[in-house]
Design a protein around this motif. Sequence first.
Motif, PDB file in Angstrom:
ATOM      1  N   ASP A 291       0.835  -1.193   0.000  1.00  0.00           N
ATOM      2  CA  ASP A 291       0.000   0.000   0.000  1.00  0.00           C
ATOM      3  C   ASP A 291       0.878   1.254   0.000  1.00  0.00           C
ATOM      4  OD1 ASP A 291      -1.462   2.186   1.931  1.00  0.00           O
ATOM      5  OD2 ASP A 291      -2.893   1.136   0.642  1.00  0.00           O
ATOM      6  N   ARG A 292       0.635   2.175  -0.932  1.00  0.00           N
ATOM      7  CA  ARG A 292       1.489   3.351  -1.088  1.00  0.00           C
ATOM      8  C   ARG A 292       1.424   4.266   0.126  1.00  0.00           C
ATOM      9  NH1 ARG A 292       0.532   6.298  -6.672  1.00  0.00           N
ATOM     10  NH2 ARG A 292       2.179   7.573  -5.731  1.00  0.00           N
ATOM     11  N   LEU A 293       0.228   4.446   0.676  1.00  0.00           N
ATOM     12  CA  LEU A 293       0.091   5.311   1.844  1.00  0.00           C
ATOM     13  C   LEU A 293       0.858   4.735   3.030  1.00  0.00           C
ATOM     14  CD1 LEU A 293      -1.120   7.740   3.290  1.00  0.00           C
ATOM     15  CD2 LEU A 293      -3.179   6.369   3.741  1.00  0.00           C
ATOM     16  N   TYR A 294       0.742   3.423   3.218  1.00  0.00           N
ATOM     17  CA  TYR A 294       1.469   2.759   4.303  1.00  0.00           C
ATOM     18  C   TYR A 294       2.974   2.961   4.133  1.00  0.00           C
ATOM     19  CZ  TYR A 294       3.578  -1.095   6.933  1.00  0.00           C
ATOM     20  OH  TYR A 294       4.373  -1.842   7.763  1.00  0.00           O
ATOM     21  N   SER A 295       3.461   2.769   2.904  1.00  0.00           N
ATOM     22  CA  SER A 295       4.890   2.914   2.632  1.00  0.00           C
ATOM     23  C   SER A 295       5.356   4.347   2.871  1.00  0.00           C
ATOM     24  CB  SER A 295       5.190   2.501   1.186  1.00  0.00           C
ATOM     25  OG  SER A 295       4.821   1.151   0.965  1.00  0.00           O
ATOM     26  N   GLU A 296       4.526   5.306   2.478  1.00  0.00           N
ATOM     27  CA  GLU A 296       4.900   6.715   2.643  1.00  0.00           C
ATOM     28  C   GLU A 296       4.974   7.097   4.120  1.00  0.00           C
ATOM     29  OE1 GLU A 296       3.199  11.172   1.483  1.00  0.00           O
ATOM     30  OE2 GLU A 296       2.426   9.388   0.458  1.00  0.00           O
ATOM     31  N   VAL A 297       3.977   6.675   4.887  1.00  0.00           N
ATOM     32  CA  VAL A 297       3.964   6.984   6.321  1.00  0.00           C
ATOM     33  C   VAL A 297       5.137   6.319   7.025  1.00  0.00           C
ATOM     34  CG1 VAL A 297       2.693   6.676   8.479  1.00  0.00           C
ATOM     35  CG2 VAL A 297       1.470   7.344   6.400  1.00  0.00           C
ATOM     36  N   LEU A 298       5.419   5.068   6.662  1.00  0.00           N
ATOM     37  CA  LEU A 298       6.527   4.346   7.280  1.00  0.00           C
ATOM     38  C   LEU A 298       7.860   5.017   6.958  1.00  0.00           C
ATOM     39  CD1 LEU A 298       7.529   1.922   8.883  1.00  0.00           C
ATOM     40  CD2 LEU A 298       7.588   0.612   6.747  1.00  0.00           C
ATOM     41  N   ALA A 299       8.049   5.415   5.695  1.00  0.00           N
ATOM     42  CA  ALA A 299       9.292   6.076   5.303  1.00  0.00           C
ATOM     43  C   ALA A 299       9.456   7.396   6.049  1.00  0.00           C
ATOM     44  CB  ALA A 299       9.294   6.312   3.790  1.00  0.00           C
ATOM     45  N   HIS A 300       8.371   8.125   6.202  1.00  0.00           N
ATOM     46  CA  HIS A 300       8.417   9.402   6.920  1.00  0.00           C
ATOM     47  C   HIS A 300       8.782   9.180   8.387  1.00  0.00           C
ATOM     48  CE1 HIS A 300       7.416  13.544   7.893  1.00  0.00           C
ATOM     49  NE2 HIS A 300       6.657  13.101   8.884  1.00  0.00           N
ATOM     50  N   ALA A 301       8.198   8.148   8.991  1.00  0.00           N
ATOM     51  CA  ALA A 301       8.472   7.852  10.400  1.00  0.00           C
ATOM     52  C   ALA A 301       9.937   7.471  10.609  1.00  0.00           C
ATOM     53  CB  ALA A 301       7.559   6.731  10.886  1.00  0.00           C
ATOM     54  N   ILE A 302      10.475   6.673   9.684  1.00  0.00           N
ATOM     55  CA  ILE A 302      11.879   6.260   9.784  1.00  0.00           C
ATOM     56  C   ILE A 302      12.801   7.465   9.646  1.00  0.00           C
ATOM     57  CG2 ILE A 302      13.705   4.945   8.643  1.00  0.00           C
ATOM     58  CD1 ILE A 302      11.578   2.851   7.934  1.00  0.00           C
ATOM     59  N   ARG A 303      12.486   8.356   8.706  1.00  0.00           N
ATOM     60  CA  ARG A 303      13.314   9.552   8.514  1.00  0.00           C
ATOM     61  C   ARG A 303      13.281  10.442   9.758  1.00  0.00           C
ATOM     62  NH1 ARG A 303      16.080  12.772   5.353  1.00  0.00           N
ATOM     63  NH2 ARG A 303      15.701  15.020   5.307  1.00  0.00           N
ATOM     64  N   CYS A 304      12.101  10.620  10.319  1.00  0.00           N
ATOM     65  CA  CYS A 304      11.979  11.436  11.535  1.00  0.00           C
ATOM     66  C   CYS A 304      12.808  10.841  12.668  1.00  0.00           C
ATOM     67  CB  CYS A 304      10.516  11.536  11.958  1.00  0.00           C
ATOM     68  SG  CYS A 304       9.511  12.580  10.885  1.00  0.00           S
ATOM     69  N   LYS A 305      12.749   9.523  12.798  1.00  0.00           N
ATOM     70  CA  LYS A 305      13.517   8.862  13.855  1.00  0.00           C
ATOM     71  C   LYS A 305      15.012   9.058  13.644  1.00  0.00           C
ATOM     72  CE  LYS A 305      14.222   4.401  16.144  1.00  0.00           C
ATOM     73  NZ  LYS A 305      15.683   4.537  16.135  1.00  0.00           N
TER      74      LYS A 305
END
Length: 228
Positions: free
Chosen positions: A171-185
């Motif tokens: 799912d593209r939305l799932y992937s986008e949110v996950l990538a954003h969370a990893i970058r923030c971390k």
Amino acid sequence: MKLKIAKTEWWAVSQKIHTTLKEAAHIAHLNGKISEEDRNTFYTSVTEKEIIKGILSAEDANERTLCFIREVTDIHQNLTDKKASDYINMINNFQDVDIDAEKSLKRLINDQIPLALNASNIIRSSPIKWAAGGITRLSHSDYIKEFDEQFFSVVQKQIDACLRKRRDITDRLYSEVLAHAIRCKNIVDKFHGRGDILAKTALSTSLGATGREKLPAGGVPVGKKLEQ
């Protein structure tokens, strides 16, 4: 004082209404007027209904729910304490234990919930002892601390398990949110623990002899220099 008296009077009336409705529902069920499910509606508390919907009737309860059980070991030996009704269901103007509610609670804890949830999803706190006037502040503090640690640990494990199960989701939305969370971390990790460096920076940018504050200057993305 008037509010307290009114509350006590209403509670007595409320309990009488509740008892009458339960008796009527029981008789109606015996006479075949209503089903057992309809009868149980008058015996089931709001909390129990939430448990039935959220755990007992859920298809993926082990992935989404946890059960935390607190036990006050000697509550039944201290029913005359005015605060006892805050921890156990009581009727007849807080004079007697609500036997039906007790049976329902035991059935949930000992039979129904263990059938719906894995043992790892059911967390019991250390037994709490009653004291004069209720549970002591220290006991409350110890319970909250233990609950905090247990809650963090099991929720973290549940999230990790959920992520492992959904690792292949495209799912593209799932992937986008996950990538954003990893970058923030990752960004936070770069600065976390650099208090000593920030303290030195703050000292070096303090007011100088001219009374002018030193400010970092420079364009992005070049390094900053201190300019006075």
